[in-house]
Design a protein around this motif. Structure first.
Motif, mmCIF file in Angstrom:
data_model
loop_
_atom_site.group_PDB
_atom_site.id
_atom_site.type_symbol
_atom_site.label_atom_id
_atom_site.label_comp_id
_atom_site.label_asym_id
_atom_site.label_seq_id
_atom_site.Cartn_x
_atom_site.Cartn_y
_atom_site.Cartn_z
ATOM 1 N N UNK A 134 0.845 -1.225 -0.052
ATOM 2 C CA UNK A 134 0.108 -0.034 -0.062
ATOM 3 C C UNK A 134 0.868 1.233 0.063
ATOM 4 N N UNK A 135 0.215 2.382 -0.670
ATOM 5 C CA UNK A 135 1.075 3.536 -0.520
ATOM 6 C C UNK A 135 0.168 4.658 0.131
ATOM 7 N N UNK A 136 0.735 5.408 0.883
ATOM 8 C CA UNK A 136 0.142 6.499 1.594
ATOM 9 C C UNK A 136 1.111 7.746 1.384
ATOM 10 N N UNK A 137 0.353 8.990 1.285
ATOM 11 C CA UNK A 137 0.795 10.266 0.749
ATOM 12 C C UNK A 137 0.330 11.206 1.833
ATOM 13 N N UNK A 166 -3.267 -3.986 -7.075
ATOM 14 C CA UNK A 166 -3.404 -4.830 -5.827
ATOM 15 C C UNK A 166 -2.231 -4.200 -4.933
ATOM 16 N N UNK A 167 -0.862 -4.326 -5.504
ATOM 17 C CA UNK A 167 0.055 -4.001 -4.534
ATOM 18 C C UNK A 167 0.995 -3.132 -5.539
ATOM 19 N N UNK A 168 1.961 -2.000 -4.837
ATOM 20 C CA UNK A 168 3.069 -1.382 -5.346
ATOM 21 C C UNK A 168 4.256 -1.979 -4.875
ATOM 22 N N UNK A 169 5.319 -1.826 -5.649
ATOM 23 C CA UNK A 169 6.786 -2.202 -5.258
ATOM 24 C C UNK A 169 7.549 -1.042 -5.447
ATOM 25 N N UNK A 171 7.996 3.452 -5.682
ATOM 26 C CA UNK A 171 7.476 5.051 -5.591
ATOM 27 C C UNK A 171 8.403 5.982 -6.078
ATOM 28 N N UNK A 172 7.847 6.861 -6.792
ATOM 29 C CA UNK A 172 8.746 8.106 -7.017
ATOM 30 C C UNK A 172 7.874 9.497 -7.195
ATOM 31 N N UNK A 173 8.369 10.169 -6.775
ATOM 32 C CA UNK A 173 7.563 11.590 -6.844
ATOM 33 C C UNK A 173 8.288 12.800 -7.519
ATOM 34 N N UNK A 174 7.388 13.777 -8.323
ATOM 35 C CA UNK A 174 8.161 14.760 -9.034
ATOM 36 C C UNK A 174 7.612 16.037 -8.382
ATOM 37 N N UNK A 175 7.717 17.039 -8.965
ATOM 38 C CA UNK A 175 7.377 18.549 -8.207
ATOM 39 C C UNK A 175 5.775 18.264 -7.732
ATOM 40 N N UNK A 176 4.963 17.965 -8.508
ATOM 41 C CA UNK A 176 3.593 17.918 -8.269
ATOM 42 C C UNK A 176 2.637 16.566 -8.839
ATOM 43 N N UNK A 177 3.510 15.650 -8.760
ATOM 44 C CA UNK A 177 2.963 14.393 -9.364
ATOM 45 C C UNK A 177 3.673 13.033 -8.580
ATOM 46 N N UNK A 178 3.077 12.021 -8.783
ATOM 47 C CA UNK A 178 3.937 10.723 -8.346
ATOM 48 C C UNK A 178 3.505 9.555 -9.176
ATOM 49 N N UNK A 179 4.461 8.564 -9.182
ATOM 50 C CA UNK A 179 4.373 7.549 -10.033
ATOM 51 C C UNK A 179 4.804 6.201 -9.171
ATOM 52 N N UNK A 180 4.130 5.233 -9.439
ATOM 53 C CA UNK A 180 4.333 3.842 -8.829
ATOM 54 C C UNK A 180 4.403 2.797 -9.806
ATOM 55 N N UNK A 181 5.020 1.949 -9.225
ATOM 56 C CA UNK A 181 5.288 0.438 -10.344
ATOM 57 C C UNK A 181 4.637 -0.679 -9.434
ATOM 58 N N UNK A 182 3.794 -1.367 -10.237
ATOM 59 C CA UNK A 182 3.125 -2.298 -9.445
ATOM 60 C C UNK A 182 3.808 -3.857 -9.660
ATOM 61 N N UNK A 183 3.141 -4.991 -9.058
ATOM 62 C CA UNK A 183 4.107 -6.179 -9.117
ATOM 63 C C UNK A 183 4.059 -6.745 -10.247
ATOM 64 N N UNK A 184 3.020 -6.361 -11.226
ATOM 65 C CA UNK A 184 3.200 -7.093 -12.602
ATOM 66 C C UNK A 184 4.085 -6.243 -13.888
ATOM 67 N N UNK A 185 4.724 -5.115 -12.944
ATOM 68 C CA UNK A 185 5.434 -4.358 -13.877
ATOM 69 C C UNK A 185 4.779 -3.177 -14.586
ATOM 70 N N UNK A 186 3.442 -2.903 -14.284
ATOM 71 C CA UNK A 186 2.671 -1.852 -14.948
ATOM 72 C C UNK A 186 2.958 -0.468 -13.882
ATOM 73 N N UNK A 187 3.352 0.594 -14.430
ATOM 74 C CA UNK A 187 3.496 1.613 -14.178
ATOM 75 C C UNK A 187 2.344 2.700 -14.031
#
Length: 213
Positions: A134-137, A166-169, A171-187
């Protein structure tokens, strides 16, 4: 052990053999160096500031595993999964339930006393990846960068909407956005979108959306 660069400051977490301390240098007008003051210190590699309260974070058995820095604030992940932040807090980016600013010494982020495996920081928001996937911000959210379906700032961690994943593996944040990679390789990305969400539009998203292959 770990280093981080913010807009105008830098920090390093030392190995136990080197003192196991946290050291920061650069601009300090918002307490982002964690030295217990807001003296505008411009340091060098030989004039760094020992973060106040280091004993709280570092001991014989606990140490800082990761440091991240945003614009005038800093966060640290302890090896037991606890998270601490300090510095500018006008948007709640310290995660302590208020916007009292500055916070010139480390303060534990609300609800994150264990279970965190990774951190990331944007300009005025931060996110934590838990060992559950899980990701919290928390912090600024005017562009939906917290990913919880709103554009309301949060002074405490809020769960990212994970209805499509389902689950993230990672995370990375930019100035005002965030990205995450899941267990299946989807961003997935969310937040401000001048094209940085990679979904073929420039429409802001306040929930995770798949980056277009």
């Amino acid at each position: 052990r770990s280093i981080a660069a913010g807009t105008s400051h830098g920090c390093a977490a030392m190995q136990a053999s080197s003192g196991a301390g946290i050291y920061c240098w650069g601009l300090n007008t918002s307490g982002q160096l964690g030295a217990g003051n807001t003296t505008a210190i411009i340091g060098t590699t030989t004039v760094s500031q020992a973060v106040a309260g280091t004993a709280l974070i570092n001991s014989a058995t606990s140490y800082v595993a990761q440091i991240v820095a945003g614009t005038d604030f800093t966060c640290a992940l302890r090896n037991d999964g606890a998270v601490y932040c300090w510095g500018l807090n006008t948007s709640g980016q310290i995660g302590i339930g208020n916007t009292t600013s500055p916070q010139s010494t480390p303060v534990q982020v609300s609800g994150l006393s264990s279970g965190v495996v990774s951190l990331t920081a944007g300009a005025a928001h931060a996110c934590a990846l838990k060992n559950t996937g899980e990701v919290v911000c928390w912090g600024a959210n005017t562009n939906g960068q917290l990913g919880n379906g709103t554009t309301t700032n949060s002074t405490t961690p809020v769960p990212v909407d994970m209805s499509s994943v389902t689950t993230f593996t990672q995370i990375s944040a930019g100035w005002s956005h965030t990205c995450a990679l899941d267990t299946s390789g989807i961003v997935y990305c969310w937040g401000q979108n001048l094209g940085q969400l990679g979904n073929g539009t420039t429409t802001r998203k306040d929930q995770p959306e798949v980056v277009t292959p």
